[in-house]
Design an enzyme around this catalytic site. Structure first.
Site, PDB file in Angstrom:
ATOM      1  N   ARG A 230      45.656  42.853  28.026  1.00 36.62           N
ATOM      2  CA  ARG A 230      45.192  42.853  26.634  1.00 36.62           C
ATOM      3  C   ARG A 230      46.422  42.967  25.733  1.00 36.62           C
ATOM      4  NH1 ARG A 230      41.287  40.957  28.246  1.00 36.62           N
ATOM      5  NH2 ARG A 230      39.112  41.664  28.096  1.00 36.62           N
ATOM      6  N   GLU A 259      45.558  38.264  18.512  1.00 39.15           N
ATOM      7  CA  GLU A 259      45.140  36.936  18.977  1.00 39.15           C
ATOM      8  C   GLU A 259      43.792  36.493  18.421  1.00 39.15           C
ATOM      9  OE1 GLU A 259      44.893  37.801  23.256  1.00 39.15           O
ATOM     10  OE2 GLU A 259      42.740  37.430  23.153  1.00 39.15           O
ATOM     11  N   HIS A 291      45.247  33.271  26.324  1.00 33.19           N
ATOM     12  CA  HIS A 291      44.176  33.974  27.049  1.00 33.19           C
ATOM     13  C   HIS A 291      43.495  33.026  28.053  1.00 33.19           C
ATOM     14  CE1 HIS A 291      41.860  37.916  26.559  1.00 33.19           C
ATOM     15  NE2 HIS A 291      41.573  37.420  27.756  1.00 33.19           N
TER      16      HIS A 291
HETATM   17  P1  NAI Z   1      39.985  47.296  37.076  1.00 32.12           P
HETATM   18  O1  NAI Z   1      39.053  48.195  36.339  1.00 32.12           O
HETATM   19  O2  NAI Z   1      39.647  46.849  38.452  1.00 32.12           O
HETATM   20  O3  NAI Z   1      41.446  47.978  37.132  1.00 32.12           O
HETATM   21  C1  NAI Z   1      42.044  48.642  36.063  1.00 32.12           C
HETATM   22  C2  NAI Z   1      43.019  49.672  36.620  1.00 32.12           C
HETATM   23  O4  NAI Z   1      43.693  50.285  35.510  1.00 32.12           O
HETATM   24  C3  NAI Z   1      42.320  50.792  37.411  1.00 32.12           C
HETATM   25  O5  NAI Z   1      42.958  50.989  38.650  1.00 32.12           O
HETATM   26  C4  NAI Z   1      42.461  51.999  36.497  1.00 32.12           C
HETATM   27  O6  NAI Z   1      42.569  53.232  37.227  1.00 32.12           O
HETATM   28  C5  NAI Z   1      43.760  51.681  35.780  1.00 32.12           C
HETATM   29  N1  NAI Z   1      43.912  52.465  34.559  1.00 32.12           N
HETATM   30  C6  NAI Z   1      42.960  52.949  33.739  1.00 32.12           C
HETATM   31  N2  NAI Z   1      43.533  53.660  32.730  1.00 32.12           N
HETATM   32  C7  NAI Z   1      44.863  53.627  32.947  1.00 32.12           C
HETATM   33  C8  NAI Z   1      45.973  54.184  32.270  1.00 32.12           C
HETATM   34  N3  NAI Z   1      45.808  54.952  31.178  1.00 32.12           N
HETATM   35  N4  NAI Z   1      47.211  53.955  32.771  1.00 32.12           N
HETATM   36  C9  NAI Z   1      47.380  53.197  33.884  1.00 32.12           C
HETATM   37  N5  NAI Z   1      46.363  52.646  34.574  1.00 32.12           N
HETATM   38  C10 NAI Z   1      45.119  52.867  34.108  1.00 32.12           C
HETATM   39  O7  NAI Z   1      40.218  46.051  36.108  1.00 32.12           O
HETATM   40  P2  NAI Z   1      40.702  44.575  36.510  1.00 32.12           P
HETATM   41  O8  NAI Z   1      39.520  43.747  36.855  1.00 32.12           O
HETATM   42  O9  NAI Z   1      41.828  44.659  37.458  1.00 32.12           O
HETATM   43  O10 NAI Z   1      41.228  44.043  35.083  1.00 32.12           O
HETATM   44  C11 NAI Z   1      42.363  44.623  34.448  1.00 32.12           C
HETATM   45  C12 NAI Z   1      42.438  44.128  33.030  1.00 32.12           C
HETATM   46  O11 NAI Z   1      42.716  42.736  33.028  1.00 32.12           O
HETATM   47  C13 NAI Z   1      41.126  44.235  32.229  1.00 32.12           C
HETATM   48  O12 NAI Z   1      41.018  45.509  31.617  1.00 32.12           O
HETATM   49  C14 NAI Z   1      41.267  43.160  31.203  1.00 32.12           C
HETATM   50  O13 NAI Z   1      41.801  43.721  30.020  1.00 32.12           O
HETATM   51  C15 NAI Z   1      42.282  42.190  31.791  1.00 32.12           C
HETATM   52  N6  NAI Z   1      41.725  40.861  32.038  1.00 32.12           N
HETATM   53  C16 NAI Z   1      42.356  39.781  31.467  1.00 32.12           C
HETATM   54  C17 NAI Z   1      41.894  38.488  31.670  1.00 32.12           C
HETATM   55  C18 NAI Z   1      42.568  37.283  31.106  1.00 32.12           C
HETATM   56  O14 NAI Z   1      41.999  36.189  31.115  1.00 32.12           O
HETATM   57  N7  NAI Z   1      43.786  37.384  30.621  1.00 32.12           N
HETATM   58  C19 NAI Z   1      40.667  38.276  32.471  1.00 32.12           C
HETATM   59  C20 NAI Z   1      40.123  39.470  33.082  1.00 32.12           C
HETATM   60  C21 NAI Z   1      40.631  40.713  32.847  1.00 32.12           C
END
Ligand code: NAI
Length: 343
Positions: A230, A259, A291
């Site tokens: 993000r 964005e 994105h």
């Molecule tokens: P997920 O929920 O599986 O993993 C997120 C990880 O971040 C978890 O391990 C969590 O413990 C950790 N986390 C939470 N708070 C934290 C903090 N304060 N400091 C460090 N780590 C922390 O999510 P997933 O599926 O891996 O997605 C990650 C991110 O990718 C989403 O939040 C979304 O913003 C982004 N995303 C971007 C896309 C794109 O097209 N560019 C598409 C899909 C997701």
């Protein structure tokens, strides 16, 4: 059941048409984004389908509720644009927690390789029959250290990809995964040891500007920053300053803090007012995609299928497996656990 689908793009329609027809759900596509001025378009609909840059702040949620909307189906994983407390007790919020972690992780590595091996520059040169290699020297990823912030679904896939390249991986996560063979370090240590830093954590109050001027100061000279998570995880002004100071070696951004009024649309014939973005794009060591990391055939199919199944579960009174937990504060009497619905 009728759904108002906001911020619709041509690539959304084939898979959503297929699954909506299969499940008997009516869908009205609107190209405009959801916000206070456009919420009225959901009139007569029980639900809205929204994406990452739709506005689901409290006033919009209130407006939707007054119109009779009872379910918000996010066709994405992130939900930083939704005021969950405004929704609690009124509108159920469903999301697609995972559709293809590979799509995002592979795009992240594509950006890294493009940057490191100057593929974008080589492509432009050879199209003009310029076969000079001058200025195209890259470096091996093998043996370099990748620092991964956030080791959830996408972060873990990216770690595996990095290991496939012979990189050493260290990671930081607020909630480290157990027994997964990942070397967790403090954020400070990650900044000081990493040649490449990749962001895969969600955007929250805690992670807002996790990469700011202070963090950049603590990084190695020449660090490569990757953000496919993000935009607001990175302070864009601080990044620009870091690039100008030659501290940041390269930045690959699939997301950008401001964005929402730009990405996903064609501004090629316009003057873009955002000077920070314009300056970033003008840098030779910055690559921006709009994105796009999620955009694979597999991901689009999975997004549509899960979103429509979420809506079908809502309609039929079934448990809402993918409902966002509002953290109502009730640990013993968590309704989501008991009834598998937040309210
Ligand atoms: P997920 O929920 O599986 O993993 C997120 C990880 O971040 C978890 O391990 C969590 O413990 C950790 N986390 C939470 N708070 C934290 C903090 N304060 N400091 C460090 N780590 C922390 O999510 P997933 O599926 O891996 O997605 C990650 C991110 O990718 C989403 O939040 C979304 O913003 C982004 N995303 C971007 C896309 C794109 O097209 N560019 C598409 C899909 C997701």
């Amino acid at each position: 059941m009728n759904i108002a689908f906001f911020d619709a793009k041509d690539y959304d329609r084939p898979s959503f048409d297929k699954f909506c027809t299969r499940y008997g759900i009516g869908i009205k596509y609107y190209e405009t984004k959801l916000g206070a001025d456009t919420a009225d378009l959901a009139s007569g609909c029980e639900g809205v389908c929204a994406f990452v840059n739709d506005d689901l702040s409290a006033p919009v949620v209130e407006k939707l509720y007054a119109l009779g909307v009872r379910v918000i189906a996010l066709r994405c994983a992130g939900y930083n644009n939704v005021d969950l407390s405004a929704c609690f007790g009124k509108v159920h919020v469903l999301r697609v927690p995972a559709y293809s972690p590979y799509a995002v992780a592979e795009h992240t590595m594509a950006l890294l390789l493009t940057s490191v091996r100057r593929i974008h520059k080589a492509y432009n040169r050879t199209r003009e029959f310029n076969f000079s290699l001058s200025g195209l020297t890259g470096f091996d990823l093998h043996g370099k250290t990748a620092g991964v912030i956030g080791t959830g679904k996408i972060g873990k896939v990216f770690i595996e990809i990095c290991r496939g390249f012979g990189m050493h991986v260290i990671a930081y996560d607020k909630y480290p995964a157990e027994d997964c063979g990942i070397e967790y370090v403090s954020l400070n240590e990650l900044f000081s040891r990493s040649d490449v830093i990749s962001l895969h954590c969600p955007l929250s109050e805690e992670t807002f500007h996790i990469i700011d001027g202070n963090a950049i100061d603590r990084c190695k000279k020449g660090v490569i920053l990757l953000n496919t998570s993000r935009g607001a995880l990175i302070d864009a002004e601080a990044l620009l300053a870091g690039i100008k100071a030659r501290k940041v070696g390269a930045a690959c951004l699939d997301v950008y803090e401001e964005e929402s009024d730009l990405f996903f649309r064609d501004f090629s014939g316009h003057i873009v007012e955002d000077d920070t973005l314009a300056r970033l794009i003008s840098m030779p060591n910055v690559i921006v995609t709009s994105h796009q990391a999620f955009l694979t055939e597999e991901a689009l199919e999975n997004i549509a299928e899960t979103t429509v199944k979420n809506l079908d579960a809502f309609r039929s009174g079934a448990p809402l497996e993918n409902e966002l937990c509002y953290h109502c504060g009730s640990v013993e009497d968590c309704r989501k656990k008991r009834k598998e619905r937040c309210f």
